[in-house]
Design an enzyme around this catalytic site. Structure first.
Site, PDB file in Angstrom:
ATOM      1  N   ARG A  90       0.827  -1.204   0.000  1.00  0.00           N
ATOM      2  CA  ARG A  90       0.000   0.000   0.000  1.00  0.00           C
ATOM      3  C   ARG A  90       0.865   1.258   0.000  1.00  0.00           C
ATOM      4  NH1 ARG A  90      -4.802   1.763   4.298  1.00  0.00           N
ATOM      5  NH2 ARG A  90      -5.099   3.841   3.444  1.00  0.00           N
ATOM      6  N   ASN A 144     -10.650  -4.062  -1.620  1.00  0.00           N
ATOM      7  CA  ASN A 144     -10.504  -3.067  -2.672  1.00  0.00           C
ATOM      8  C   ASN A 144      -9.544  -3.521  -3.771  1.00  0.00           C
ATOM      9  OD1 ASN A 144     -12.199  -0.894  -1.872  1.00  0.00           O
ATOM     10  ND2 ASN A 144     -10.786  -0.441  -0.203  1.00  0.00           N
ATOM     11  N   CYS A 164     -19.186  -1.666   0.395  1.00  0.00           N
ATOM     12  CA  CYS A 164     -18.348  -0.513   0.728  1.00  0.00           C
ATOM     13  C   CYS A 164     -19.036   0.235   1.859  1.00  0.00           C
ATOM     14  CB  CYS A 164     -18.194   0.387  -0.499  1.00  0.00           C
ATOM     15  SG  CYS A 164     -17.181   1.861  -0.224  1.00  0.00           S
ATOM     16  N   HIS A 194     -16.408   3.800  -5.144  1.00  0.00           N
ATOM     17  CA  HIS A 194     -15.520   4.945  -4.943  1.00  0.00           C
ATOM     18  C   HIS A 194     -15.674   5.988  -6.042  1.00  0.00           C
ATOM     19  CE1 HIS A 194     -12.600   2.734  -1.993  1.00  0.00           C
ATOM     20  NE2 HIS A 194     -13.862   2.729  -1.603  1.00  0.00           N
ATOM     21  N   TYR A 244     -14.275  10.454  -2.400  1.00  0.00           N
ATOM     22  CA  TYR A 244     -13.343   9.996  -3.430  1.00  0.00           C
ATOM     23  C   TYR A 244     -13.406  10.858  -4.688  1.00  0.00           C
ATOM     24  CZ  TYR A 244     -12.223   5.790  -0.806  1.00  0.00           C
ATOM     25  OH  TYR A 244     -11.772   4.922   0.151  1.00  0.00           O
TER      26      TYR A 244
END
Length: 421
Positions: A90, A144, A164, A194, A244
């Protein structure tokens, strides 16, 4: 009822366990299996999970294991919350795109594509093992990028629904602003994972009074502060975008910010270290306050509601989920995965009708859906050219020089997770 959580060693799992304990009348779990290859983390998380159940007098049994096949054997539902490559991957996803002047984020843009490439093959392998163990099991995907991962699952014929927490988080915020119970609000939530907008906020169900104009008139400043967007923009849009959308509506501003502050991955890694230390305390028998800063707020309530609807037909009749389009948004392919309100039950999720949308939204949804087509193709078949095309198509990138450089960086940073590289 047996539920399995893949990625059960996540520091966020106690939030989920707390939801199972509190909401046991909605979802009577008899056996909860936490499976994770990280044995040390799993032991700490599992210990706290058992203490949470004990504190709340939950009669269910909690099992921890690193044996995936044993974990999914006989499971009625399997929740996916895994992170291939961990927080180290990440951190890379959030870092190297910035070198090209593009948003560094783990679920969208180049970082999101890297995560999809690492994740889709692993999830499909897990899903096949779930299907062998119990062909009627439901897979609830919280991993995700949810839209791409859920689409991969559905195209492979799995009984899957994506989840989500954005919608349930907004529902809770709006309810507090309007001083009503969250259950009284129904969101007209439309878009892709998102990439969503609230086009209506209704009292007492999908046919209720739309109080979105009232919400914007009285609370635009507070909502805009949460979204980190100008109140005037919300007024001009007439809808409420998810946070987002800031990556799209304020891309360059976000890039400048990301270049001057610690990454979210670094913050989460430090937080996880502290959380695991707390979990090691045998006296701790409830989720610690620090966990609220970890992310994924209200995930447990959403997960319980969805699992209950799929397994028993109880729970809320309408829920925001990620599922097949099937004509709901006529400008997208039927097999696109959209994030909308749906009627959910043991037969799956059926999207509610959605009014015609503004071209400002449909255009962006169509382009991101095209990117997701290419991203899934790259995840399934590999190849540098497929990665390049996906990056070139993404509206946060869209220039061939950036796409070329980002392709090189993506492959270099993820080679160990890409069988074709």
């Amino acid at each position: 009822m047996k539920l399995t959580v893949v990625g059960g060693g996540s520091t966020y799992t106690p939030e989920l366990v707390d939801g199972f304990a509190r909401l046991r009348d909605t979802l009577p779990v008899e056996e909860l299996v936490l499976v994770d290859p990280a044995a040390g983390r799993l032991e700490l998380v599992g210990g706290l999970a058992r203490r949470i159940f004990a504190r709340q007098d939950h009669p269910g049994r909690i099992v921890t294991t690193s044996d995936l096949d044993a974990a999914v054997d006989g499971a009625d539902a399997v929740l996916l919350q895994l992170r291939v490559g961990g927080q180290a991957a990440r951190l890379q996803d959030e870092t190297w795109p910035l070198d090209c002047g593009c948003v560094g984020q783990e679920t969208t843009g180049a970082g999101g594509l890297a995560k999809a490439l690492r994740t889709v093959p692993v999830v499909l392998d897990i899903a096949e093992r779930v299907r062998r163990a119990n062909p009627r099991a439901w897979i609830i995907d919280f991993t995700n990028p949810v839209g791409i991962v859920t689409r991969a699952l559905l195209q492979a014929g799995h009984r899957a629904v994506g989840l989500c927490n954005v919608a349930i988080g907004l529902q809770r915020k709006f309810a507090a602003l309007l001083d009503v119970a969250p259950a009284e609000l129904h969101l007209d939530h439309v878009g892709l994972n998102h990439l969503t907008w609230e086009t209506g906020v209704r009292l007492h169900g999908p046919e209720g009074e739309d109080v979105l104009p009232r919400l914007l008139a009285r609370h635009a400043d507070a909502i805009a502060t949460d979204l980190r967007l100008p109140p005037a923009l919300l007024d001009r849009l007439g809808v409420i975008p998810s946070y987002y959308l800031r990556y799209y509506y304020a891309h360059d501003e976000v890039v400048r910010e990301l270049r001057t502050k610690p990454s979210r991955a670094a913050e989460v890694a430090a937080m996880e270290k502290e959380l695991l230390s707390l979990y090691a305390d045998p006296a701790l028998d409830e989720k610690p306050a620090l966990l609220a800063r970890r992310g994924g707020a209200f995930y447990s309530e959403a997960a319980v509601d969805l699992a209950a609807a799929l397994l028993t037909g109880s729970g809320s009749p309408y829920q925001v989920v990620n599922t097949r389009n099937d004509g709901t948004l006529p400008f997208l392919p039927d097999d696109a995965v959209i994030e909308v309100q749906a009627a959910v039950g043991p037969g799956g999720a059926s999207p509610l009708p959605v009014p015609a949308a503004d071209p400002l939204r449909t255009g962006l949804m169509a382009q991101v859906t095209a990117y997701e087509d290419l991203a899934l193709d790259a995840a399934l078949r590999g190849g540098r050219d497929r990665v390049f095309k996906a990056l070139l198509c993404h509206p946060l990138i869209g220039q061939y020089e950036y796409a070329e450089e980002l392709t090189d960086r993506l492959v270099a940073h993820n080679r160990e997770h890409l069988a074709w590289a």
